[in-house]
Design a protein around this motif. Structure first.
Motif, PDB file in Angstrom:
ATOM      1  N   GLN A  70       6.610   4.539   8.401  1.00  0.00           N
ATOM      2  CA  GLN A  70       5.451   4.195   9.233  1.00  0.00           C
ATOM      3  C   GLN A  70       4.394   5.294   9.125  1.00  0.00           C
ATOM      4  O   GLN A  70       4.068   5.983  10.095  1.00  0.00           O
ATOM      5  CB  GLN A  70       5.890   3.997  10.677  1.00  0.00           C
ATOM      6  N   THR A  71       3.853   5.473   7.936  1.00  0.00           N
ATOM      7  CA  THR A  71       2.866   6.521   7.670  1.00  0.00           C
ATOM      8  C   THR A  71       1.739   5.957   6.815  1.00  0.00           C
ATOM      9  O   THR A  71       1.814   4.843   6.297  1.00  0.00           O
ATOM     10  CB  THR A  71       3.519   7.705   6.924  1.00  0.00           C
ATOM     11  N   VAL A  72       0.672   6.746   6.697  1.00  0.00           N
ATOM     12  CA  VAL A  72      -0.481   6.401   5.848  1.00  0.00           C
ATOM     13  C   VAL A  72      -0.966   4.980   6.152  1.00  0.00           C
ATOM     14  O   VAL A  72      -1.122   4.138   5.282  1.00  0.00           O
ATOM     15  CB  VAL A  72      -0.132   6.575   4.349  1.00  0.00           C
ATOM     16  N   GLY A  73      -1.179   4.710   7.444  1.00  0.00           N
ATOM     17  CA  GLY A  73      -1.757   3.441   7.862  1.00  0.00           C
ATOM     18  C   GLY A  73      -0.856   2.243   7.664  1.00  0.00           C
ATOM     19  O   GLY A  73      -1.355   1.122   7.505  1.00  0.00           O
ATOM     20  N   SER A  74       0.462   2.450   7.683  1.00  0.00           N
ATOM     21  CA  SER A  74       1.387   1.335   7.464  1.00  0.00           C
ATOM     22  C   SER A  74       1.078   0.182   8.409  1.00  0.00           C
ATOM     23  O   SER A  74       0.912   0.370   9.605  1.00  0.00           O
ATOM     24  CB  SER A  74       2.830   1.801   7.671  1.00  0.00           C
ATOM     25  N   ALA A 114       8.617  -4.377 -11.417  1.00  0.00           N
ATOM     26  CA  ALA A 114       9.275  -4.405 -10.106  1.00  0.00           C
ATOM     27  C   ALA A 114       8.327  -4.857  -9.002  1.00  0.00           C
ATOM     28  O   ALA A 114       8.741  -5.513  -8.045  1.00  0.00           O
ATOM     29  CB  ALA A 114       9.846  -3.025  -9.775  1.00  0.00           C
ATOM     30  N   ALA A 115       7.043  -4.530  -9.132  1.00  0.00           N
ATOM     31  CA  ALA A 115       6.069  -4.956  -8.126  1.00  0.00           C
ATOM     32  C   ALA A 115       5.993  -6.477  -8.057  1.00  0.00           C
ATOM     33  O   ALA A 115       5.962  -7.075  -6.976  1.00  0.00           O
ATOM     34  CB  ALA A 115       4.697  -4.367  -8.438  1.00  0.00           C
ATOM     35  N   VAL A 133       5.072  -2.515   3.477  1.00  0.00           N
ATOM     36  CA  VAL A 133       4.657  -3.438   2.420  1.00  0.00           C
ATOM     37  C   VAL A 133       4.431  -2.742   1.084  1.00  0.00           C
ATOM     38  O   VAL A 133       4.312  -3.412   0.055  1.00  0.00           O
ATOM     39  CB  VAL A 133       3.382  -4.228   2.823  1.00  0.00           C
ATOM     40  N   PHE A 134       4.380  -1.412   1.061  1.00  0.00           N
ATOM     41  CA  PHE A 134       4.336  -0.655  -0.186  1.00  0.00           C
ATOM     42  C   PHE A 134       5.729  -0.215  -0.623  1.00  0.00           C
ATOM     43  O   PHE A 134       5.917   0.244  -1.743  1.00  0.00           O
ATOM     44  CB  PHE A 134       3.422   0.568  -0.036  1.00  0.00           C
ATOM     45  N   GLU A 183      -2.675  -3.046  -1.667  1.00  0.00           N
ATOM     46  CA  GLU A 183      -2.130  -1.947  -0.868  1.00  0.00           C
ATOM     47  C   GLU A 183      -2.503  -0.589  -1.430  1.00  0.00           C
ATOM     48  O   GLU A 183      -2.804   0.340  -0.671  1.00  0.00           O
ATOM     49  CB  GLU A 183      -0.616  -2.083  -0.751  1.00  0.00           C
ATOM     50  N   ILE A 184      -2.515  -0.442  -2.748  1.00  0.00           N
ATOM     51  CA  ILE A 184      -2.889   0.861  -3.300  1.00  0.00           C
ATOM     52  C   ILE A 184      -4.373   1.140  -3.045  1.00  0.00           C
ATOM     53  O   ILE A 184      -4.757   2.295  -2.793  1.00  0.00           O
ATOM     54  CB  ILE A 184      -2.553   0.966  -4.804  1.00  0.00           C
ATOM     55  N   THR A 185      -5.203   0.101  -3.069  1.00  0.00           N
ATOM     56  CA  THR A 185      -6.616   0.290  -2.715  1.00  0.00           C
ATOM     57  C   THR A 185      -6.754   0.721  -1.268  1.00  0.00           C
ATOM     58  O   THR A 185      -7.520   1.640  -0.946  1.00  0.00           O
ATOM     59  CB  THR A 185      -7.401  -1.016  -2.949  1.00  0.00           C
ATOM     60  N   TYR A 186      -5.994   0.083  -0.400  1.00  0.00           N
ATOM     61  CA  TYR A 186      -5.996   0.446   1.022  1.00  0.00           C
ATOM     62  C   TYR A 186      -5.537   1.892   1.212  1.00  0.00           C
ATOM     63  O   TYR A 186      -6.152   2.663   1.961  1.00  0.00           O
ATOM     64  CB  TYR A 186      -5.073  -0.517   1.777  1.00  0.00           C
ATOM     65  N   ILE A 187      -4.467   2.288   0.544  1.00  0.00           N
ATOM     66  CA  ILE A 187      -3.921   3.640   0.686  1.00  0.00           C
ATOM     67  C   ILE A 187      -4.919   4.676   0.192  1.00  0.00           C
ATOM     68  O   ILE A 187      -5.136   5.714   0.836  1.00  0.00           O
ATOM     69  CB  ILE A 187      -2.584   3.749  -0.068  1.00  0.00           C
ATOM     70  N   ARG A 188      -5.553   4.432  -0.944  1.00  0.00           N
ATOM     71  CA  ARG A 188      -6.538   5.380  -1.462  1.00  0.00           C
ATOM     72  C   ARG A 188      -7.670   5.584  -0.473  1.00  0.00           C
ATOM     73  O   ARG A 188      -8.093   6.722  -0.197  1.00  0.00           O
ATOM     74  CB  ARG A 188      -7.096   4.873  -2.785  1.00  0.00           C
TER      75      ARG A 188
END
Length: 473
Positions: A303-307, A379-380, A112-113, A403-408
């Motif tokens: 499938q990385t960083v909590g995908s 693009a987002a 989704v990112f 998603e960027i908040t989740y990734i951080r």
């Protein structure tokens, strides 16, 4: 409503949708390169055209190409945002990448990112140990370069992609087969788990077949020669699966590029790359006539960083505190037997990288960079409008802000977990190497800021067991 009217309605809808997306694009001053591919594409190569418009307005139009869908689980009949392999009739170079006739359009389909694969690949390229033969081949790369683009297929907007190089013999600078079809460099790719975990070796292999268990021969392929060669790979797997502990400890470095394996272990732990534990790996030997050692290369890291797409199976898989394990049996045995102090070397390497590439701040900055790029170019917004809720991502919403908040947060918690539970890492303190110049006392673990045992007149800031404390009078 008759079929003709339905068809016209569909065409009008697509035209309106495409016009809307072009209008949205014009609202943003920053741009991404735009690629148009045209043709009737499917599972087999079909003739088509490829055009690219760069951010400065220059173009390469209607390059003739053979194009097909690509992928494994991402390439079933029900998929929508397709990945593509593109073959030109001659070599082309794009955006500073290598000149070649074969390219990939990576859709980030299950992410989704959309850009986890690109970011993870760049991370590996920045820190990983070079292959064992790099002194002979300093340009060898165990990863691919890529650039973010937007793609239209037959003038229909298909969203954010990465145009990437291919992972092949040329990328890894493996020795070509020589006169008389003598095989030197060999490259294999794993498409599943099976013997790629190295817990067993296949009973046999057939060099006239394109696959051995879950491994596919990527060089030489059967299009190149009457036979490929699985022998070096099979021998390495068999060695891991069946050697005694003493044989393994004494000879593992003859079969495997251990420094690269150590970095691969750290890499997979940091990203929780569950889909890359044996599966989605390349293995290469530079010249089997001179050395039987194999080295890994990375691939397909969406499938990385909590995908989130793995959450349909078990939400725990995506947790920043998920115990990824030893990945593959060769690493498991290196750790269990602690071959040549492997565990301490890994911890030391992690501590070194933790100050630079693997600090939470550095990792987060990579994702922030691409988040800002997608937002600033619009693009987002276009990707969200086009694909949010699609079955390719299990009906999940695309929301780049969330998603960027989740990734951080995920990265922050993951590194904290690895520091404490996996690599025994402690943040260095500002004060070190304090020497006690006074007599030995029961209170010797307490010092003033000059490094001496405290007196009633000492400053109220003291050091107790290496930590700053404040004395309350």
């Amino acid at each position: 409503m008759n079929k003709t009217l339905l068809h016209l309605t569909y065409i009008i809808t697509l035209l309106c949708y495409s016009t809307l997306l072009h209008a949205q694009a014009s609202e943003y001053s920053a741009k991404l390169p735009v690629i148009h591919i045209n043709g009737d594409f499917g599972y087999e190569y079909q003739t088509g055209t490829f055009s690219i418009e760069y951010t400065d307005g220059t173009k390469e139009n209607n390059l003739s190409a053979s194009i097909k869908w690509r992928g494994g689980t991402t390439n079933t009949d029900d998929k929508h945002k397709r990945n593509y392999t593109i073959k030109f009739t001659e070599d082309h170079g794009f955006m500073g990448m290598r000149s070649d006739n074969k390219w990939i359009l990576d859709a980030g389909q299950a992410d989704v990112f959309r850009l986890r694969n690109r970011i993870a690949t760049e991370l590996w390229g920045d820190f990983a140990a070079k292959p064992y033969y790099s002194a002979s081949e300093p340009k060898a790369k165990s990863y691919v370069s890529g650039n973010v683009v937007e793609v239209y297929v037959n003038d229909e907007y298909m969203g954010v992609y990465c145009l990437t190089e291919c992972l092949d013999r040329k990328q890894m600078k493996l020795k070509k087969f020589s006169a008389g079809n003598t095989i030197h460099g060999v490259l294999w790719k794993s498409s599943g788990y099976g013997c790629s975990t190295m817990t067993y070796a296949p009973a046999s292999y057939d060099n006239t077949q394109p696959t051995m268990d879950v491994f596919e021969a990527k060089y030489p392929e059967l299009d190149d020669l009457p036979e490929t060669d699985y022998s070096v790979l099979w021998n390495a797997i068999n060695f891991v699966a069946n050697s005694s502990n003493s044989d393994f400890s004494n000879h593992v470095e003859e079969y495997f590029d251990v420094p690269v394996l150590a970095d691969y272990y750290i890499f997979v732990q940091v990203l929780n790359a569950l889909d890359n534990c044996g599966k989605n790996m390349y293995w290469a030997v530079y010249d089997k006539m001179a050395d039987k050692k194999i080295t890994p290369a990375i691939w397909d890291l969406d499938q990385t960083v909590g995908s989130h797409s793995l959450a349909q199976y078990n939400p725990n898989f995506t947790s920043p505190e998920y115990k990824t394990g030893n990945i593959i049996e060769v690493i498991g045995r290196l750790k269990v037997l602690n071959v040549n102090s492997f565990n301490q070397k890994v911890n030391d390497r992690y501590a070194e990288l933790r100050k630079t590439h693997l600090s939470p701040e550095s990792l987060i900055a990579r994702y922030d960079h691409y988040y800002n790029l997608l937002k600033e170019t619009g693009a987002a917004e276009r990707e969200t409008e086009r694909w949010s809720g699609d079955s390719d991502i299990n009906g999940l919403e695309i929301n780049f802000d969330d998603e960027i908040t989740y990734i951080r947060n995920w990265i922050t918690e993951r590194i904290k977990y690895l520091d404490e539970k996996v690599f025994n890492y402690k943040e260095p303190t500002a004060i070190s190497n304090i020497t006690d110049t006074t007599e030995t006392r029961d209170s010797r673990s307490v010092y003033d800021i000059t490094g001496k045992c405290p007196t009633p007149r000492s400053n109220d800031i003291l050091i107790h067991n290496g930590m700053k404390t404040i004395r309350i009078r």
